[in-house]
Design a protein around this motif. Structure first.
Motif, short mmCIF file in Angstrom:
data_model
loop_
_atom_site.label_atom_id
_atom_site.label_comp_id
_atom_site.label_asym_id
_atom_site.label_seq_id
_atom_site.Cartn_x
_atom_site.Cartn_y
_atom_site.Cartn_z
N GLU A 1 -11.82 -8.10 34.97
CA GLU A 1 -11.30 -9.44 35.27
C GLU A 1 -12.40 -10.31 35.88
N ASP A 2 -13.16 -9.75 36.82
CA ASP A 2 -14.23 -10.53 37.46
C ASP A 2 -15.37 -10.82 36.50
N LEU A 3 -15.59 -9.95 35.54
CA LEU A 3 -16.65 -10.17 34.55
C LEU A 3 -16.22 -11.13 33.44
N ASP A 4 -14.95 -11.54 33.49
CA ASP A 4 -14.44 -12.44 32.45
C ASP A 4 -14.46 -13.90 32.88
N THR A 5 -15.04 -14.20 34.04
CA THR A 5 -15.17 -15.59 34.45
C THR A 5 -16.27 -16.26 33.63
N LYS B 1 -18.84 -4.99 44.34
CA LYS B 1 -17.52 -5.34 44.89
C LYS B 1 -16.48 -4.28 44.52
N HIS B 2 -16.63 -3.70 43.34
CA HIS B 2 -15.66 -2.71 42.85
C HIS B 2 -16.16 -1.28 43.01
N ALA C 1 -19.82 -15.38 34.92
CA ALA C 1 -20.21 -13.99 34.62
C ALA C 1 -20.50 -13.83 33.13
N ASN D 1 -26.44 -11.45 40.12
CA ASN D 1 -25.05 -11.93 40.10
C ASN D 1 -24.09 -10.85 39.61
N ILE E 1 -21.04 -8.33 41.54
CA ILE E 1 -19.67 -8.10 41.07
C ILE E 1 -19.39 -6.61 40.99
N SER F 1 -9.99 -4.32 37.37
CA SER F 1 -10.32 -5.46 38.24
C SER F 1 -11.76 -5.91 38.01
N LEU F 2 -12.65 -4.95 37.69
CA LEU F 2 -14.03 -5.30 37.35
C LEU F 2 -14.06 -6.15 36.09
#
Length: 231
Positions: free
Chosen positions: A132-136, A110-111, A139, A103, A107, A129-130
């Protein structure tokens, strides 16, 4: 202290700036109602600002070196972060960890798994941006599962450090009409001297009100000069 007693020619612009800032702080707090001193304080504002600018400009080469070092450190942290996660792809006996690894790697892909090879500003944009996606929520659970939170926190710190140093250099490069060090130093000496002479005059003419401040400023000046001799 009479200004002529100070060997300004032997002092660096950094030392004179430090002296100016201490004098301004002391005099402005104690004698904000005196028009003569206020005039000297007002006249010091621009020389102080220009001295700061000159000193910052001298640091451009140093800042560039710091940027390169900060970039290298964040590159290494990113690579370590990614490789640590990749290790769990081989943990066949722990399907949950392997899935969490998959998973997080999705991510990262993607970056860009080699985003550290991008130019500096693009790399910073991809890094943010990475983050931000790892802060969901999902994740964060995967990060906790693999115990890579410390890696990520360090990577964020290094990215912030890089951005701060880059901003400092950009601010220096954007400045126009930068005076020479000699010009900035001369203006600073002239106006610091004016303030010191004005305070000395008032101490002699109205000793009860100004002698204590004059003594304090003298002590500050002597301490600064002594601590920075040869600087």
């Amino acid at each position: 202290m009479r200004a002529e007693k100070i060997s300004f020619s032997l002092l660096s612009i950094e030392t004179i700036l430090e002296l100016a800032n201490y004098c301004v702080k002391t005099v402005s707090v104690k004698h904000s109602d005196n028009s003569l001193l206020n005039s000297s304080l007002e006249n010091l504002k621009e020389p102080i600002s220009r001295a700061i600018l000159v000193i910052a400009s001298d640091r451009k080469e140093e800042l560039t070196e710091q940027i390169n070092n900060a970039d290298l450190q964040r590159d290494q942290a990113f690579i370590g972060f990614r490789k640590y996660i990749e290790v769990f792809q081989y943990k066949e006996w722990d399907p949950a960890a392997k899935q969490a690894s998959s998973n997080l790697l999705a991510i990262i892909r993607k970056h860009g798994i080699q985003l550290y090879k991008e130019v500096l500003t693009v790399q910073s944009s991809l890094m943010h941006s990475l983050f931000e996606d790892l802060d969901t929520e999902k994740a964060r659970l995967d990060i906790e599962k693999l115990g890579v939170g410390e890696w990520l926190a360090q990577l964020k710190r290094l990215q912030e450090r890089f951005s701060n140093i880059l901003q400092q250099r950009n601010e220096v490069e954007s400045k126009k009409d930068i005076p020479t060090k000699a010009e900035a130093k001369a203006a600073l000496v002239k106006n610091v001297s004016s303030l010191l002479d004005g305070l000395e005059f008032l101490a002699e003419a109205q000793s009860e009100k100004y002698i204590e401040t004059n003594k304090l400023v003298n002590e500050i000046a002597n301490r600064i000069i002594a601590s920075n001799s040869g600087r």
